[in-house]
Design an enzyme around this catalytic site. Structure first.
Site, PDB file in Angstrom:
ATOM      1  N   GLY A 188      63.223  67.662  31.915  1.00  0.00           N
ATOM      2  CA  GLY A 188      62.425  67.660  33.142  1.00  0.00           C
ATOM      3  C   GLY A 188      62.299  66.264  33.713  1.00  0.00           C
ATOM      4  O   GLY A 188      62.658  65.267  33.083  1.00  0.00           O
ATOM      5  N   ILE A 189      61.781  66.208  34.943  1.00  0.00           N
ATOM      6  CA  ILE A 189      61.588  64.943  35.654  1.00  0.00           C
ATOM      7  C   ILE A 189      60.134  64.863  36.079  1.00  0.00           C
ATOM      8  O   ILE A 189      59.625  65.762  36.749  1.00  0.00           O
ATOM      9  CB  ILE A 189      62.500  64.854  36.885  1.00  0.00           C
ATOM     10  CG1 ILE A 189      63.965  64.988  36.469  1.00  0.00           C
ATOM     11  CG2 ILE A 189      62.284  63.540  37.626  1.00  0.00           C
ATOM     12  CD1 ILE A 189      64.931  65.058  37.638  1.00  0.00           C
ATOM     13  N   GLY A 190      59.441  63.816  35.669  1.00  0.00           N
ATOM     14  CA  GLY A 190      58.029  63.643  36.015  1.00  0.00           C
ATOM     15  C   GLY A 190      57.833  62.440  36.916  1.00  0.00           C
ATOM     16  O   GLY A 190      58.786  61.816  37.393  1.00  0.00           O
ATOM     17  N   GLY A 191      56.573  62.110  37.160  1.00  0.00           N
ATOM     18  CA  GLY A 191      56.250  61.016  38.058  1.00  0.00           C
ATOM     19  C   GLY A 191      56.661  59.650  37.533  1.00  0.00           C
ATOM     20  O   GLY A 191      56.859  58.725  38.306  1.00  0.00           O
TER      21      GLY A 191
ATOM     22  N   ARG B 292      62.250  60.479  33.339  1.00  0.00           N
ATOM     23  CA  ARG B 292      62.920  61.699  32.909  1.00  0.00           C
ATOM     24  C   ARG B 292      62.738  61.904  31.409  1.00  0.00           C
ATOM     25  O   ARG B 292      62.628  60.940  30.658  1.00  0.00           O
ATOM     26  CB  ARG B 292      64.416  61.640  33.253  1.00  0.00           C
ATOM     27  CG  ARG B 292      64.664  61.480  34.746  1.00  0.00           C
ATOM     28  CD  ARG B 292      66.144  61.557  35.080  1.00  0.00           C
ATOM     29  NE  ARG B 292      66.315  61.510  36.536  1.00  0.00           N
ATOM     30  CZ  ARG B 292      67.251  62.181  37.197  1.00  0.00           C
ATOM     31  NH1 ARG B 292      68.100  62.945  36.547  1.00  0.00           N
ATOM     32  NH2 ARG B 292      67.337  62.087  38.506  1.00  0.00           N
ATOM     33  N   VAL B 293      62.734  63.179  30.995  1.00  0.00           N
ATOM     34  CA  VAL B 293      62.536  63.519  29.590  1.00  0.00           C
ATOM     35  C   VAL B 293      63.772  64.263  29.092  1.00  0.00           C
ATOM     36  O   VAL B 293      64.245  65.209  29.731  1.00  0.00           O
ATOM     37  CB  VAL B 293      61.282  64.391  29.388  1.00  0.00           C
ATOM     38  CG1 VAL B 293      61.070  64.674  27.905  1.00  0.00           C
ATOM     39  CG2 VAL B 293      60.052  63.704  29.974  1.00  0.00           C
TER      40      VAL B 293
ATOM     41  N   LYS C 239      61.255  60.157  26.504  1.00  0.00           N
ATOM     42  CA  LYS C 239      60.846  59.908  27.886  1.00  0.00           C
ATOM     43  C   LYS C 239      61.291  58.512  28.292  1.00  0.00           C
ATOM     44  O   LYS C 239      60.923  57.518  27.669  1.00  0.00           O
ATOM     45  CB  LYS C 239      59.334  60.045  28.044  1.00  0.00           C
ATOM     46  CG  LYS C 239      58.873  59.856  29.491  1.00  0.00           C
ATOM     47  CD  LYS C 239      57.446  60.313  29.689  1.00  0.00           C
ATOM     48  CE  LYS C 239      57.080  60.302  31.171  1.00  0.00           C
ATOM     49  NZ  LYS C 239      55.739  60.799  31.420  1.00  0.00           N
TER      50      LYS C 239
ATOM     51  N   ASP D 114      45.557  61.473  31.954  1.00  0.00           N
ATOM     52  CA  ASP D 114      46.441  62.373  32.710  1.00  0.00           C
ATOM     53  C   ASP D 114      46.446  63.775  32.096  1.00  0.00           C
ATOM     54  O   ASP D 114      47.505  64.369  31.874  1.00  0.00           O
ATOM     55  CB  ASP D 114      47.861  61.808  32.759  1.00  0.00           C
ATOM     56  CG  ASP D 114      48.657  62.341  33.946  1.00  0.00           C
ATOM     57  OD1 ASP D 114      48.028  62.892  34.877  1.00  0.00           O
ATOM     58  OD2 ASP D 114      49.890  62.222  33.939  1.00  0.00           O
TER      59      ASP D 114
END
Length: 660
Positions: free
Chosen positions: A347-350, A353-354, A370, A467
């Site tokens: 996945g791609i977060g703020g 990428r993971v 990450k 978070d």
């Protein structure tokens, strides 16, 4: 000569003011409506982005265009052409691109920069309610949008997953075929976008600026735009930058309804500034390898070792010696993730990428890596120190942080792998494939509460996560919840001050007091946890971008339902009838309490755990009674559903909540 220039000025001005066509051979501040970092140079060059990173801009024609015939409502044919150039600090990589867009509004409110090109955001991308048509000139390949490569032209309808796309190229002739173009070349190019309203066909053509318009377009597709385009729309440009300094320019632009857009006058177009570029990283590597080969022709083995060292290069400073036991080698992580390949992307977060991987040392361990690509150089020592400390956390509901690695401009965090992924993929799944009943959800809530209590009070230091949200709650094989992603966490000694005023987190979960003083506390985590409770129980996100004002904010919506005595109607409809009403009501009420706008009226995580694991209603009543007594001592009480104070005689709603 003066007469000729005056005549050109008259032609340009009159054309720009006509409702059916306009013609800009260079721009002035009166021609366009600009926002973001867009600007116009003294010579008339439209600068959509400059060398600023992670920014966006829009430049729209000020007047509305009537795209549909006023008499019968049929969509008119239209034609537009423009000259553009993209200049990056590197010749082989830039970010991210620009697009011609037809939009219901003069701008794209709420749009994100970077891969979203200033057109859409993560919540509305692909929504049919956008009514937007765009032709993108994209210089980066985004996996999430299924881009064909990092140098393509695409047609986008309501989202960034193109309905048609082709590598940037132009038609030379029957016997010669197509010739490739490099969008990042820094050279001016022409683009034509033409729609035939009768045949319902859209053509997109691109070529170098000094080449005649090709006879065959790059993209030609049948498309009924009458379902997308309103009677009147605006037309303009949108652009965004990423981590690489990139400038996007438009030199001239013309448009015509029911006819051919006028060709730009190449002689009078504004000139581009002289590019200042670094050599490509790939060029540096090739020159280095070539030098080695020329100097040591017979030493191919040495060249191979040198190349591998470049690939696996890390950053290690003297102060990191004490953290060696928590440091993992980039070489091991590179091999574990198969070179951080696309197939291993989770996945791609703020913040990055993971990737999934298998780390083989004494045993094979599944990991999640990450990659954080942010400039953290000024605070790296403090961050690594906290990462090492967080790696010592031990709790069944915390994802184990296994270690870290550093490369130039990049920090890699290594976690244990959670096979069932993040909770949000189950809560917000509309396909019906991923179901999570109430019993599982309630168990997950209790697990997250237990983990936060451990972080706030039970460990040797206070850890503020900063978070908490459903996408950071991961599920193992047995669907047990584990709090993950400690990338922006902060820790400090019990009884001391966290000493930070950076407002970091996710919109919708950030406590209101942070916007005033920026000071994080355990109570700011409690606020995010309260929003998380409502998120899990209601099955909807904290902010619905396209919703009406009365349901836009999740906390406000549940609060209104509570006031009306229908709080159970806030529950997730996907639960059906398989739930315990008393548990859902408890979670909803507790969620409102934890997300109260006044931080001193929120419970601690110790009290939250007591409410969730004991007689919930009774424990909640005890806490509310204590709060009521504290507030009566000052001669007034606080309505727990709003951030306003009222007198004891006037606050019936707060008495009702405390006694319910």
């Amino acid at each position: 000569m003066a007469s000729l220039l005056f005549l050109l000025l008259i032609i340009k001005t009159s054309a720009a003011e006509n409702d059916d066509f306009f013609f800009y051979n260079g721009f002035s501040s009166e021609d366009l409506l600009l926002d973001g970092i867009a600007g116009i140079a003294p010579n008339g060059l439209l600068i959509l982005t400059n060398t600023s990173k992670y920014m966006q801009s829009h430049a729209f024609h000020k007047r509305v265009i009537r795209f549909k015939n006023a008499s019968d409502g049929r969509l008119n044919s239209f034609s537009t052409c423009f000259a553009f150039a993209i200049v990056s600090e590197y010749s082989d990589v830039g970010g991210h691109g620009l697009a011609l867009v037809i939009s219901p509004t003069r701008g794209r409110t709420g749009a994100f920069p970077v891969q979203f090109l200033g057109l859409f955001n993560s919540s509305n991308n692909g929504n049919s309610s956008n009514h937007a048509v765009a032709v993108e000139l994209d210089t980066l390949s985004n996996v999430e949008f299924e881009d064909i490569n990092n140098n393509h032209v695409g047609v986008d309808i309501n989202g960034l997953r193109s309905v048609a796309a082709a590598p940037a190229s132009y038609f030379l002739g029957e016997n010669e075929g197509y010739d490739n173009l490099t969008l990042l070349s820094g050279k001016p190019m022409m683009v034509w976008v033409e729609y035939d309203g009768q045949d319902m066909k859209l053509n997109v053509t691109i070529c170098p600026i000094n080449v005649p318009k090709p006879s065959i377009p790059l993209i030609s597709l049948s498309l009924n735009l009458s379902l997308i385009i309103y009677d009147t729309m605006y037309i303009g440009f949108s652009s965004s930058s990423g981590s690489i300094k990139t400038s996007h320019y438009v030199l001239g632009w013309s448009f015509k309804l029911n006819g051919q857009a006028r060709r730009l006058n190449l002689i009078t177009l504004p000139s581009l500034p002289a590019p200042i570029r670094r050599k490509s990283k790939a060029v540096h590597d090739k020159l280095y390898i070539l030098a080695v080969v020329l100097m040591l022709v017979t030493a191919m083995g040495i060249a191979y070792v040198v190349a591998k060292r470049i690939i696996y290069a890390e950053v290690v400073e003297e102060w990191e010696v004490e953290f060696q036991h928590q440091r993992l080698s980039y070489k091991d992580l590179y091999k574990a993730t198969k070179g951080f390949g696309k197939d291993e992307l989770l996945g791609i977060g703020g913040f990055g990428r993971v990737y999934k991987g298998k780390l083989t040392m004494s045993t094979t361990t599944e990991i999640a890596v990450k990659r954080i690509s942010r400039d953290l150089s000024k605070e790296m020592r403090e961050i690594v120190s906290e990462i090492v400390s967080i790696g010592q956390l031990r709790h069944p509901n915390l994802v184990q942080l296994l270690g870290y690695c550093r490369r130039k401009g990049e920090l890699l965090l290594v976690y244990e792998f959670m096979s069932n992924g993040s909770l949000d993929k189950f809560i917000f799944d509309d396909t019906g494939k991923k179901k999570l009943n109430w019993a599982h959800r309630f168990q997950i809530i209790k697990g997250v509460a237990s983990a936060l209590f451990y972080l706030h009070e039970e460990w040797e230091k206070v850890v503020i996560h900063r978070d908490i949200k459903s996408s950071n709650i991961l599920l193992d094989d047995g669907f047990n919840a584990k709090v993950g992603d400690f990338g922006i966490s902060r820790l400090y000694d019990h009884g001391s001050d966290p000493n930070t005023t950076n407002v970091i987190g996710t919109i919708g979960y950030i406590a209101p007091e942070l916007s005033k003083n920026g000071r994080i506390t355990t109570s700011t985590d409690v606020y995010a946890f309260g929003v998380f409770l409502l998120e899990v129980a209601c099955g909807r996100r904290p902010i619905l971008q396209e919703a009406s004002s009365d349901v836009l904010n999740l906390v406000d919506w549940v609060s209104k339902n509570w006031k009306r005595g229908i709080i159970l109607e806030s529950r997730d409809v996907k639960l059906g009838n398989d739930f315990k009403s008393e548990e859902i009501e408890l979670v909803l009420r507790l969620g409102l309490l934890c997300s109260h706008p006044l931080h001193n009226l929120r419970p601690s995580m110790r009290q939250v755990v007591q409410i969730l694991t004991a007689d919930g209603a009774q424990q909640l009543q005890v806490f509310m009674t204590e709060q009521e007594e504290n507030l009566y001592g000052s001669g007034r009480i606080c309505d727990l559903s709003a951030a306003t104070y009222t007198s004891p005689q006037q606050s019936e709603s707060s008495k009702l909540f405390m006694n319910s």
